[in-house]
Design a protein around this motif. Structure first.
Motif: not given
Length: 287
Positions: A150-153, A107-115, A162-166, A206-211
Motif C-alpha cells: 500500500x506504500x507504492x504508486x 550478480x548474474x540476475x536480479x528480480x524485484x517484485x511487487x504484489x 490499478x497495478x496489482x503485480x509488477x 498486471x493491472x485492473x484497468x487496461x493500458x
C-alpha cells in the motif's frame, strides 16, 4: 564445532566488497550452492570414466527490500552502459557451524517484485570464481523498515491503471569460463574468468484497468520503443524508486474469469541494453 540439526533460526547470509560487512535484512529464501558438474565418459563394453567437471559456485538470496540491503540490489547494475564493469563481491552463507564462502562473485540476475498483500521483495543470483567451506556464523539484526504494497504508486506512460503485480527481471548475461592456462593446485576445476554481454531487462505488469493501444502501439506499423514505467515507494522514512525507460511492449493478455472474480490485464515489456532501469534508494527521505 560440528554442525547439528536445526531450523532457519540458525541460518545466515553476509556479503561485501572487501570484507563481509554487508547485512541482508529479512531473508526469506535462497540457497548456497556448489555444482561439481560430474562427467561421465562412456565407451564400449560397459566401461566408463567418471571425472569432476568445471565447478560453478553460486547462490541466490530473496529478501524484503530495506535500507539494510539496498546496496546489494545496487551491485546488480553495471558501472556504465552498455559495457561498464560489474561489482565484484564476497558472499558467505549457511548455518551457525557450517557455511560456504564465495570469492570474486558477481550478480548474474536480479528480480524485484511487487504484489498485493506482500512487501517489496528482491532476489539476487550470483556466481563466483572460487568457493570454500567455512565455519558458520549468525544473521545480522534487521533494524530498518521494509516497504508494503500500500506504500507504492506505479504508473505507465505517466498514468495509473490499478497495478496489482509488477515483476522486474535484470540479466547481466554472465558466462563462467576456463582455459588451458597454468593454474594453482586446488583450483584446477574452478573457473579462471567470467565474461558478460549486454544487460537484458524484462518487465511484467498486471493491472485492473487496461493500458490503451495509444500507449502500447502493439498493432502499429512501427511499434514504439519509448514506453516509460515507474514504481515509487515511501515507507514513511525511506523512498525507493524504479524508473524504466525506452520499453517496448511484448505479449498482452486479458483472460476470462467467473462472475465473482476480478478481471485483469497482463502485459510484458522488454528494455534496451543502454541502461533501461534507474534504481534509486533515498534513506531518510521523509524523516
Amino acid at each position: 564445532m560440528e554442525q547439528t540439526e536445526g531450523t532457519g533460526l540458525f541460518q545466515f547470509l553476509k556479503w561485501g566488497t572487501e570484507s563481509l560487512d554487508g547485512a541482508t535484512g529479512v531473508l526469506t529464501g535462497g540457497a548456497v550452492n556448489v555444482n561439481p558438474n560430474p562427467r561421465l565418459r562412456l565407451g564400449i563394453g560397459g566401461y566408463a570414466h567418471r571425472r569432476g567437471g568445471l565447478i560453478v559456485p553460486g547462490g541466490n538470496a530473496e529478501f524484503y527490500l530495506s535500507n539494510t540491503n539496498t546496496a546489494l540490489v545496487e551491485a546488480a547494475f553495471r558501472a556504465s552502459y552498455p559495457r561498464g564493469a560489474l561489482t565484484e563481491l564476497l558472499f558467505e552463507g549457511g548455518a551457525d557451524n557450517w557455511s560456504i564462502g564465495y570469492e570474486t562473485a558477481v550478480i548474474q540476475t536480479l528480480s524485484i517484485d511487487y504484489t498485493q498483500d506482500e512487501g517489496l521483495k528482491a532476489n539476487v543470483e550470483w556466481g563466483a570464481l572460487l568457493c570454500t567451506e567455512e565455519a558458520g556464523d549468525t544473521q545480522d539484526a534487521e533494524t530498518e523498515s521494509n516497504f508494503e504494497d500500500y506504500e507504492f504508486i506505479i504508473s505507465a506512460g505517466g498514468d495509473e491503471y490499478g497495478v496489482t503485480d509488477f515483476g522486474l527481471s535484470v540479466n547481466n548475461n554472465v558466462t563462467w569460463r576456463t582455459a588451458a592456462d597454468t593454474k594453482a593446485a586446488g583450483t584446477l576445476r574452478f573457473p579462471t574468468h567470467y565474461v558478460y554481454g549486454v544487460e537484458s531487462v524484462e518487465l511484467s505488469l498486471t493491472t485492473n484497468r487496461p493500458l490503451p493501444e495509444s500507449l502500447l502501439g502493439l498493432m502499429e506499423d512501427a511499434q514504439p520503443d519509448d514506453i516509460a514505467v515507474t514504481l515509487v515507494g515511501n515507507n514513511g522514512v525511506d523512498e525507493v524508486s524504479l524508473a524504466l525507460a525506452d520499453l517496448m511492449g511484448g505479449e498482452s493478455s486479458h483472460g476470462f474469469v467467473d462472475s465473482n472474480t476480478a478481471m485483469q490485464w497482463s502485459y510484458n515489456f522488454i528494455g534496451g541494453p543502454q541502461g533501461a532501469v534507474t534504481y534509486t534508494f533515498t534513506p531518510g527521505a521523509y524523516s
